[in-house]
Design an enzyme around this catalytic site. Structure first.
Site, PDB file in Angstrom:
ATOM      1  CB  SER A  52      62.691  31.536  73.458  1.00 47.49           C
ATOM      2  OG  SER A  52      64.040  31.568  73.051  1.00 47.49           O
ATOM      3  NE  ARG A  53      66.547  28.528  68.693  1.00 45.89           N
ATOM      4  CZ  ARG A  53      67.441  28.878  67.783  1.00 45.89           C
ATOM      5  NH1 ARG A  53      68.092  27.948  67.108  1.00 45.89           N
ATOM      6  NH2 ARG A  53      67.693  30.154  67.547  1.00 45.89           N
ATOM      7  CG  HIS A  95      58.017  30.216  59.382  1.00 47.13           C
ATOM      8  ND1 HIS A  95      57.600  31.091  58.395  1.00 47.13           N
ATOM      9  CD2 HIS A  95      58.644  30.982  60.311  1.00 47.13           C
ATOM     10  CE1 HIS A  95      57.973  32.326  58.722  1.00 47.13           C
ATOM     11  NE2 HIS A  95      58.613  32.275  59.868  1.00 47.13           N
ATOM     12  CE  LYS A 113      57.398  38.953  55.014  1.00 48.48           C
ATOM     13  NZ  LYS A 113      58.644  39.639  55.495  1.00 48.48           N
ATOM     14  CG  ASP A 192      62.551  38.558  54.777  1.00 43.87           C
ATOM     15  OD1 ASP A 192      62.136  39.431  55.549  1.00 43.87           O
ATOM     16  OD2 ASP A 192      62.891  37.421  55.160  1.00 43.87           O
TER      17      ASP A 192
HETATM   18  N1  LIG Z   1      55.558  41.393  58.918  1.00 42.73           N
HETATM   19  C1  LIG Z   1      56.678  42.087  58.910  1.00 42.73           C
HETATM   20  O1  LIG Z   1      56.681  43.297  58.725  1.00 42.73           O
HETATM   21  C2  LIG Z   1      57.966  41.376  59.167  1.00 42.73           C
HETATM   22  C3  LIG Z   1      59.115  42.114  59.471  1.00 42.73           C
HETATM   23  C4  LIG Z   1      60.276  41.431  59.783  1.00 42.73           C
HETATM   24  C5  LIG Z   1      60.302  40.055  59.750  1.00 42.73           C
HETATM   25  N2  LIG Z   1      59.175  39.363  59.421  1.00 42.73           N
HETATM   26  C6  LIG Z   1      59.193  37.890  59.371  1.00 42.73           C
HETATM   27  O2  LIG Z   1      59.200  37.412  60.698  1.00 42.73           O
HETATM   28  C7  LIG Z   1      60.024  36.235  60.808  1.00 42.73           C
HETATM   29  C8  LIG Z   1      61.072  36.479  61.892  1.00 42.73           C
HETATM   30  O3  LIG Z   1      61.880  37.581  61.528  1.00 42.73           O
HETATM   31  P1  LIG Z   1      62.711  38.400  62.644  1.00 42.73           P
HETATM   32  O4  LIG Z   1      63.344  39.535  61.939  1.00 42.73           O
HETATM   33  O5  LIG Z   1      61.851  38.658  63.823  1.00 42.73           O
HETATM   34  O6  LIG Z   1      63.820  37.309  62.995  1.00 42.73           O
HETATM   35  P2  LIG Z   1      64.808  37.193  64.227  1.00 42.73           P
HETATM   36  O7  LIG Z   1      64.524  38.220  65.261  1.00 42.73           O
HETATM   37  O8  LIG Z   1      66.181  37.104  63.675  1.00 42.73           O
HETATM   38  O9  LIG Z   1      64.447  35.722  64.767  1.00 42.73           O
HETATM   39  C9  LIG Z   1      63.187  35.387  65.302  1.00 42.73           C
HETATM   40  C10 LIG Z   1      63.312  34.096  66.114  1.00 42.73           C
HETATM   41  O10 LIG Z   1      63.580  33.003  65.251  1.00 42.73           O
HETATM   42  C11 LIG Z   1      64.106  31.958  66.052  1.00 42.73           C
HETATM   43  N3  LIG Z   1      65.161  31.263  65.317  1.00 42.73           N
HETATM   44  C12 LIG Z   1      66.138  31.816  64.594  1.00 42.73           C
HETATM   45  N4  LIG Z   1      66.918  30.849  64.071  1.00 42.73           N
HETATM   46  C13 LIG Z   1      66.397  29.673  64.477  1.00 42.73           C
HETATM   47  C14 LIG Z   1      66.750  28.309  64.265  1.00 42.73           C
HETATM   48  N5  LIG Z   1      67.811  27.957  63.520  1.00 42.73           N
HETATM   49  N6  LIG Z   1      65.971  27.360  64.818  1.00 42.73           N
HETATM   50  C15 LIG Z   1      64.902  27.697  65.571  1.00 42.73           C
HETATM   51  N7  LIG Z   1      64.535  28.991  65.811  1.00 42.73           N
HETATM   52  C16 LIG Z   1      65.273  29.950  65.266  1.00 42.73           C
HETATM   53  C17 LIG Z   1      64.664  32.602  67.302  1.00 42.73           C
HETATM   54  O11 LIG Z   1      63.887  32.128  68.378  1.00 42.73           O
HETATM   55  P3  LIG Z   1      64.553  31.554  69.714  1.00 42.73           P
HETATM   56  O12 LIG Z   1      64.276  32.618  70.713  1.00 42.73           O
HETATM   57  O13 LIG Z   1      63.844  30.295  69.944  1.00 42.73           O
HETATM   58  O14 LIG Z   1      66.012  31.387  69.465  1.00 42.73           O
HETATM   59  C18 LIG Z   1      64.439  34.074  67.093  1.00 42.73           C
HETATM   60  O15 LIG Z   1      64.064  34.751  68.258  1.00 42.73           O
HETATM   61  C19 LIG Z   1      60.598  36.002  59.419  1.00 42.73           C
HETATM   62  O16 LIG Z   1      59.827  35.022  58.754  1.00 42.73           O
HETATM   63  C20 LIG Z   1      60.456  37.339  58.730  1.00 42.73           C
HETATM   64  O17 LIG Z   1      60.297  37.263  57.328  1.00 42.73           O
HETATM   65  C21 LIG Z   1      58.010  40.000  59.151  1.00 42.73           C
END
Ligand SMILES: NC(=O)c1ccc[n+]([C@@H]2O[C@H](COP(=O)([O-])OP(=O)(O)OC[C@H]3O[C@@H](n4cnc5c(N)ncnc54)[C@H](OP(=O)(O)O)[C@@H]3O)[C@@H](O)[C@H]2O)c1
Length: 355
Positions: A52-53, A95, A113, A192
């Protein structure tokens, strides 16, 4: 047309029949937690590191899932000899950086994705993966579910006849302020949620001859709601809708000249299938996923699939090729542009942000 007496069995690799790879997770947020839990519960894959950052966030996540190595940077994670494959679970506008770093370090990569927020950026990552000889896969997890393998088999065996209409929709309600309303964070419904309907139609009908999208933007500028109609060379059509403003049934069907296939809602989760004959008041048969791996626990299937593909030596997924991944991203670009939503700097190919 007489229906078959039953459904073909699912064709997914057994979790204990594939080698246990050592996974490193980047971006320990919401989906990373669901992925880690499902992988540990339903596969023999191992998670050896998380970055993580914030080292504190990585340490908390590592403690929660028994991951031995928490790290404070992408660079440290991709450099580790005890990581075979990297799961990039950061928000989608970031990503690219972790994915390209993992590829450069010779790791296989599973990228949430949408793989990237534009087709140009997706192509750049996938091209780098092929050049490095590592497997790069978008986490289009629905493709790896048991029901997806059954759908592919039914279509390949001609059970549906000629596919004439595909309909799929994915809309949910999100409160204002959610990351999906942020243009800077790669938001919008299409990228999304809409990616699921687009991928569903793509797997069945391929490249449309034409498409039209109509819908609306949120005050923040991201696409809030839309319907895309794709028309194929033989006149078949796909109607794909998505939105961030109101929950929809999450339904999908494939209408063929011989049979109608309905995927039980929510269609992108492990659910079930109903196959009906071509008569108005005809007969139908149903299949229910009874694997005991419900809802988002199904994220685990793609981890087992990835290990199986790596064992076979391929650098792309046989059920979600690089060309198709980029083609779907291009269709999403086109739909988004039709609504008037462009990301900052999107047109400057040489200026692709690396996140
Ligand atoms: N397959 C599915 O069912 C599903 C469901 C939901 C989401 N997703 C996908 O999964 C991905 C993450 O979604 P999420 O809902 O898990 O997001 P999230 O919890 O809001 O963020 C995931 C991580 O992204 C990093 N991040 C956020 N902003 C950043 C930035 N500006 N620079 C660098 N790192 C950053 C953070 O890591 P750090 O700890 O390093 O800060 C955070 O922990 C998305 O692409 C989303 O479309 C998939």
């Amino acid at each position: 047309v007489t229906l078959p007496s039953g459904f073909p069995p699912p064709e997914v690799p057994a979790a204990d029949a594939v080698p246990p790879l050592r996974w490193g997770i980047i971006g320990p947020g919401e989906i990373a937690a669901v992925f880690a839990g499902s992988v540990l519960a339903h596969t023999r894959q191992r998670i050896t590191a998380v970055s993580s950052r914030s080292l504190d966030r990585a340490t908390a996540f590592a403690g929660r899932f028994g991951i031995p190595v928490p790290l404070g940077s992408v660079e440290e994670l991709v450099a580790r000899a005890d990581v075979d494959v990297v799961y990039v679970a950061t928000q989608q506008h970031v990503h690219d950086g972790p994915a390209l770093a993992a590829i450069a370090a010779g790791k296989h990569v599973l990228i949430e994705k949408p793989l990237a927020i534009t087709a140009a950026r997706a192509d750049r990552i996938l091209t780098a993966g092929r050049a490095a000889g590592v497997l790069v896969m978008e986490a289009m997890w629905t493709r790896y579910l048991p029901q997806a393998s059954i759908i592919r088999r039914l279509v390949a065996d001609g059970v549906l006849g000629e596919i004439r209409l595909v309909q799929a929709e994915h809309a949910q309600y999100f409160p204002p302020g959610h990351r999906l309303f942020s243009p800077e964070a790669g938001g919008g419904a299409l990228l999304d949620l809409g990616i699921y309907p687009f991928a569903f139609a793509s797997g069945l009908l391929g490249e449309p001859a034409s498409s039209a999208t109509s819908g609306s933007l949120a005050p923040s500028g991201v696409d809030a709601q839309s319907v895309t109609v794709q028309t194929f060379a033989n006149g078949a059509q796909a109607v794909l809708s998505t939105g961030l403003l109101a929950k929809s049934p999450l339904a999908a069907f494939v209408a063929g000249t011989s049979a109608l296939l309905e995927v039980h809602a929510p269609f992108f989760l492990p659910t079930g299938l109903t196959l009906s004959d071509d008569q108005l008041f005809g007969s139908s048969i149903s299949w229910t996923d009874s694997s005991g791996i419900p809802a988002h626990q199904g994220l685990s299937y793609q981890a087992t699939a990835l290990a199986s593909i790596v064992a076979g030596g391929a650098v792309e997924s046989p059920v979600h090729s690089h060309a198709e991944t980029v083609a779907i991203a291009r269709r999403l670009d086109t739909a988004r542009h039709a609504l008037g939503f462009r990301f900052a700097g999107e047109e400057q190919v040489s200026g692709v942000p690396t996140g």
